[in-house]
Design a protein around this motif. Structure first.
Motif, PDB file in Angstrom:
ATOM      1  N   VAL A 187       0.739  -1.212  -0.016  1.00  0.00           N
ATOM      2  CA  VAL A 187       0.177   0.006  -0.026  1.00  0.00           C
ATOM      3  C   VAL A 187       0.821   1.219   0.037  1.00  0.00           C
ATOM      4  O   VAL A 187       1.673   1.329   0.842  1.00  0.00           O
ATOM      5  N   PRO A 188       0.778   2.064  -1.017  1.00  0.00           N
ATOM      6  CA  PRO A 188       1.554   3.197  -1.184  1.00  0.00           C
ATOM      7  C   PRO A 188       1.341   4.372  -0.045  1.00  0.00           C
ATOM      8  O   PRO A 188       0.325   4.254   0.546  1.00  0.00           O
ATOM      9  N   THR A 189       2.183   5.285   0.160  1.00  0.00           N
ATOM     10  CA  THR A 189       1.850   6.332   1.027  1.00  0.00           C
ATOM     11  C   THR A 189       0.986   7.296   0.158  1.00  0.00           C
ATOM     12  O   THR A 189       0.898   7.372  -1.019  1.00  0.00           O
ATOM     13  N   VAL A 190       0.268   8.327   0.962  1.00  0.00           N
ATOM     14  CA  VAL A 190      -0.404   9.246   0.170  1.00  0.00           C
ATOM     15  C   VAL A 190       0.530  10.183  -0.453  1.00  0.00           C
ATOM     16  O   VAL A 190       0.147  10.479  -1.588  1.00  0.00           O
ATOM     17  N   ALA A 191       1.747  10.330  -0.016  1.00  0.00           N
ATOM     18  CA  ALA A 191       2.691  11.283  -1.146  1.00  0.00           C
ATOM     19  C   ALA A 191       3.032  10.427  -2.316  1.00  0.00           C
ATOM     20  O   ALA A 191       3.126  11.180  -3.322  1.00  0.00           O
ATOM     21  N   GLU A 192       3.135   9.059  -2.179  1.00  0.00           N
ATOM     22  CA  GLU A 192       3.268   8.468  -3.544  1.00  0.00           C
ATOM     23  C   GLU A 192       2.149   8.508  -4.304  1.00  0.00           C
ATOM     24  O   GLU A 192       2.297   8.647  -5.448  1.00  0.00           O
ATOM     25  N   ALA A 193       0.999   7.831  -3.575  1.00  0.00           N
ATOM     26  CA  ALA A 193      -0.278   7.746  -4.503  1.00  0.00           C
ATOM     27  C   ALA A 193      -0.777   9.244  -5.048  1.00  0.00           C
ATOM     28  O   ALA A 193      -1.312   9.109  -6.077  1.00  0.00           O
ATOM     29  N   GLY A 194      -0.603  10.319  -4.230  1.00  0.00           N
ATOM     30  CA  GLY A 194      -1.469  11.350  -4.639  1.00  0.00           C
ATOM     31  C   GLY A 194      -0.328  12.299  -5.265  1.00  0.00           C
ATOM     32  O   GLY A 194      -0.814  13.659  -5.584  1.00  0.00           O
ATOM     33  N   ASN A 195       1.053  12.004  -5.433  1.00  0.00           N
ATOM     34  CA  ASN A 195       2.019  12.852  -5.917  1.00  0.00           C
ATOM     35  C   ASN A 195       1.913  14.044  -5.171  1.00  0.00           C
ATOM     36  O   ASN A 195       2.041  15.344  -5.488  1.00  0.00           O
TER      37      ASN A 195
END
Length: 123
Positions: free
Chosen positions: A34-42
């Motif tokens: 599961v990605p971080t919000v920083a990764e998933a949401g750029n």
């Protein structure tokens, strides 16, 4: 929904909830895919982590505070305790009173700025 991993993990593991991202700065070892919000949401730098800690009343003798911290850190490092917390998505630390005070100050400063920027008010 935004929730703490320890309370959400049973529902994620049971398939009743799908985790799209974690709000911590790094991926959770409990949900490594599961990605971080920083990764998933750029959204570089995004972090909104929950934390738990023990506090004592002002004036509690330093030796009492230090003993509580040391015994808590020992308990958090017991393999069975650590494994259980990590499986729930928590990251046990047992930091020192000074480190915890710095965390509280940093979090207060961070979230005060967010509240101010949002315009939220207590009516």
């Amino acid at each position: 929904m935004f929730d703490n991993l320890p309370s959400a993990m049973p529902h994620i593991q049971a398939g009743n909830l799908k985790a799209f991202a974690v709000t911590s700065a790094v991926r959770s070892s409990a949900l490594p895919d599961v990605p971080t919000v920083a990764e998933a949401g750029n959204l570089p730098g995004f972090e909104a982590s929950s934390w738990f800690g023990l506090l004592a009343p002002t004036g509690t003798p330093t030796e009492v505070v230090n003993r509580l911290q040391q015994e808590t850190a020992k308990a958090l490092n017991l393999p069975a305790v650590k494994e259980r917390l990590v499986a729930q998505g928590a990251i046990p630390s047992g930091n020192t009173p000074a480190e915890f005070a710095r965390l509280i100050d940093a979090e207060t400063t961070k979230w005060a700025a967010v509240v101010k920027a949002s315009g939220a008010r207590v009516d």
